[in-house]
Design a protein around this motif. Structure first.
Motif, PDB file in Angstrom:
ATOM      1  N   GLN A  28       0.826  -1.209   0.000  1.00  0.00           N
ATOM      2  CA  GLN A  28       0.000   0.000   0.000  1.00  0.00           C
ATOM      3  C   GLN A  28       0.862   1.262   0.000  1.00  0.00           C
ATOM      4  OE1 GLN A  28      -2.553  -0.342   3.414  1.00  0.00           O
ATOM      5  NE2 GLN A  28      -3.936  -1.723   2.390  1.00  0.00           N
ATOM      6  N   SER A  29       2.130   1.118   0.289  1.00  0.00           N
ATOM      7  CA  SER A  29       3.030   2.257   0.374  1.00  0.00           C
ATOM      8  C   SER A  29       3.063   3.022  -0.945  1.00  0.00           C
ATOM      9  CB  SER A  29       4.431   1.768   0.735  1.00  0.00           C
ATOM     10  OG  SER A  29       5.312   2.846   0.788  1.00  0.00           O
ATOM     11  N   GLY A  30       2.944   4.348  -0.857  1.00  0.00           N
ATOM     12  CA  GLY A  30       3.004   5.193  -2.042  1.00  0.00           C
ATOM     13  C   GLY A  30       1.699   5.276  -2.814  1.00  0.00           C
ATOM     14  N   LYS A  31       0.707   4.543  -2.407  1.00  0.00           N
ATOM     15  CA  LYS A  31      -0.580   4.576  -3.080  1.00  0.00           C
ATOM     16  C   LYS A  31      -1.496   5.569  -2.382  1.00  0.00           C
ATOM     17  CE  LYS A  31      -0.458  -0.118  -4.925  1.00  0.00           C
ATOM     18  NZ  LYS A  31       0.967  -0.287  -4.804  1.00  0.00           N
ATOM     19  N   LYS A  32      -2.501   6.036  -3.110  1.00  0.00           N
ATOM     20  CA  LYS A  32      -3.545   6.884  -2.570  1.00  0.00           C
ATOM     21  C   LYS A  32      -4.847   6.094  -2.671  1.00  0.00           C
ATOM     22  CE  LYS A  32      -1.718  11.030  -1.917  1.00  0.00           C
ATOM     23  NZ  LYS A  32      -1.929  11.768  -0.698  1.00  0.00           N
ATOM     24  N   PHE A  33      -5.795   6.396  -1.767  1.00  0.00           N
ATOM     25  CA  PHE A  33      -7.007   5.600  -1.653  1.00  0.00           C
ATOM     26  C   PHE A  33      -8.255   6.466  -1.618  1.00  0.00           C
ATOM     27  CE2 PHE A  33      -3.446   3.459   0.189  1.00  0.00           C
ATOM     28  CZ  PHE A  33      -3.558   2.172  -0.279  1.00  0.00           C
ATOM     29  N   LEU A 138      -7.285  12.518  -1.901  1.00  0.00           N
ATOM     30  CA  LEU A 138      -7.336  11.100  -1.572  1.00  0.00           C
ATOM     31  C   LEU A 138      -6.611  10.817  -0.259  1.00  0.00           C
ATOM     32  CD1 LEU A 138      -6.617   9.704  -5.155  1.00  0.00           C
ATOM     33  CD2 LEU A 138      -8.831  10.056  -4.053  1.00  0.00           C
ATOM     34  N   LEU A 139      -6.814   9.637   0.274  1.00  0.00           N
ATOM     35  CA  LEU A 139      -6.198   9.229   1.537  1.00  0.00           C
ATOM     36  C   LEU A 139      -4.854   8.555   1.286  1.00  0.00           C
ATOM     37  CD1 LEU A 139      -9.370   7.494   3.051  1.00  0.00           C
ATOM     38  CD2 LEU A 139      -8.626   9.855   3.416  1.00  0.00           C
ATOM     39  N   ASP A 140      -3.887   8.794   2.181  1.00  0.00           N
ATOM     40  CA  ASP A 140      -2.661   8.006   2.106  1.00  0.00           C
ATOM     41  C   ASP A 140      -2.930   6.691   2.839  1.00  0.00           C
ATOM     42  OD1 ASP A 140      -2.239   8.369   4.908  1.00  0.00           O
ATOM     43  OD2 ASP A 140      -0.844  10.015   4.576  1.00  0.00           O
ATOM     44  N   ALA A 141      -1.948   5.793   2.894  1.00  0.00           N
ATOM     45  CA  ALA A 141      -2.159   4.455   3.458  1.00  0.00           C
ATOM     46  C   ALA A 141      -2.594   4.502   4.922  1.00  0.00           C
ATOM     47  CB  ALA A 141      -0.900   3.605   3.297  1.00  0.00           C
ATOM     48  N   SER A 142      -1.966   5.333   5.736  1.00  0.00           N
ATOM     49  CA  SER A 142      -2.336   5.372   7.148  1.00  0.00           C
ATOM     50  C   SER A 142      -3.714   5.997   7.344  1.00  0.00           C
ATOM     51  CB  SER A 142      -1.273   6.096   7.985  1.00  0.00           C
ATOM     52  OG  SER A 142      -1.136   7.426   7.566  1.00  0.00           O
ATOM     53  N   GLN A 143      -4.059   7.015   6.552  1.00  0.00           N
ATOM     54  CA  GLN A 143      -5.390   7.611   6.633  1.00  0.00           C
ATOM     55  C   GLN A 143      -6.457   6.593   6.202  1.00  0.00           C
ATOM     56  OE1 GLN A 143      -4.459  10.867   3.984  1.00  0.00           O
ATOM     57  NE2 GLN A 143      -4.623  12.360   5.642  1.00  0.00           N
ATOM     58  N   TYR A 144      -6.134   5.800   5.202  1.00  0.00           N
ATOM     59  CA  TYR A 144      -7.076   4.782   4.732  1.00  0.00           C
ATOM     60  C   TYR A 144      -7.304   3.731   5.817  1.00  0.00           C
ATOM     61  CZ  TYR A 144      -9.109   0.999   1.989  1.00  0.00           C
ATOM     62  OH  TYR A 144      -9.929  -0.012   1.540  1.00  0.00           O
ATOM     63  N   GLU A 145      -6.237   3.301   6.474  1.00  0.00           N
ATOM     64  CA  GLU A 145      -6.372   2.322   7.558  1.00  0.00           C
ATOM     65  C   GLU A 145      -7.248   2.891   8.675  1.00  0.00           C
ATOM     66  OE1 GLU A 145      -5.425  -0.907   7.574  1.00  0.00           O
ATOM     67  OE2 GLU A 145      -4.848  -0.521   5.512  1.00  0.00           O
TER      68      GLU A 145
END
Length: 154
Positions: A28-33, A138-145
């Motif tokens: 998930q690193s470097g991805k936006k969600f 968009l959300l970063d990985a930690s925001q998505y979690e």
């Protein structure tokens, strides 16, 4: 083809274990969600789009995908295709605006790749990003979690 259940989005309608919902994968690193469980990874102005492992888990065994054709112009938030599983069907939404440059035709033959490898072999399509400023929404990985934890069971 008839669909018994069509969800407008993967809005956490299915229950999942807390452990599955809270793990942060290195893929998930470097991805936006999006809050609808799509992901995008952008390199040199080209975004690769797919659904998250969480979404794939919620859907169950994916049996059919509908992907946008190359050359299709999409707008952020617009439906760009669908995923159908043994449990449900859901639209796929564009995380950003752009023009589709490639679709993962292998998914049409083997849609289960979405379940096996949602962040790698299970990508859906690539698009030339129209405005990279849209990525900031968009959300970063930690925001998505954190989003998944807060919305558990909704």
């Amino acid at each position: 083809m008839s669909v018994l259940f069509r969800a407008p989005s993967l809005c956490l309608r299915f229950q999942t274990s807390f452990a599955a919902a809270s793990r942060l994968s290195s893929s998930q690193s470097g991805k936006k969600f999006t809050k609808k469980h799509e992901w995008i990874s952008v390199e040199n102005g080209v975004g690769t789009v797919g659904i998250t492992d969480f979404a794939a888990e919620q859907l169950g065994d994916v049996v059919f995908v509908e992907l946008p054709d190359e050359g299709t112009e999409v707008s952020k938030g617009e439906s760009t295709g669908a995923v159908e599983s043994v449990k449900a069907a859901s639209d796929i939404y564009a995380p950003v605006s752009g023009t589709v440059t490639k679709k993962n035709v292998a998914l049409e033959e083997e849609p289960g790749q979405i379940n096996k490898s949602p962040f790698d072999k299970g990508w859906m399509y690539k698009l030339k990003v129209k405005d990279e400023k849209e990525l900031k929404d968009l959300l970063d990985a930690s925001q998505y979690e954190e989003f998944k934890k807060e919305n558990q069971g909704h």
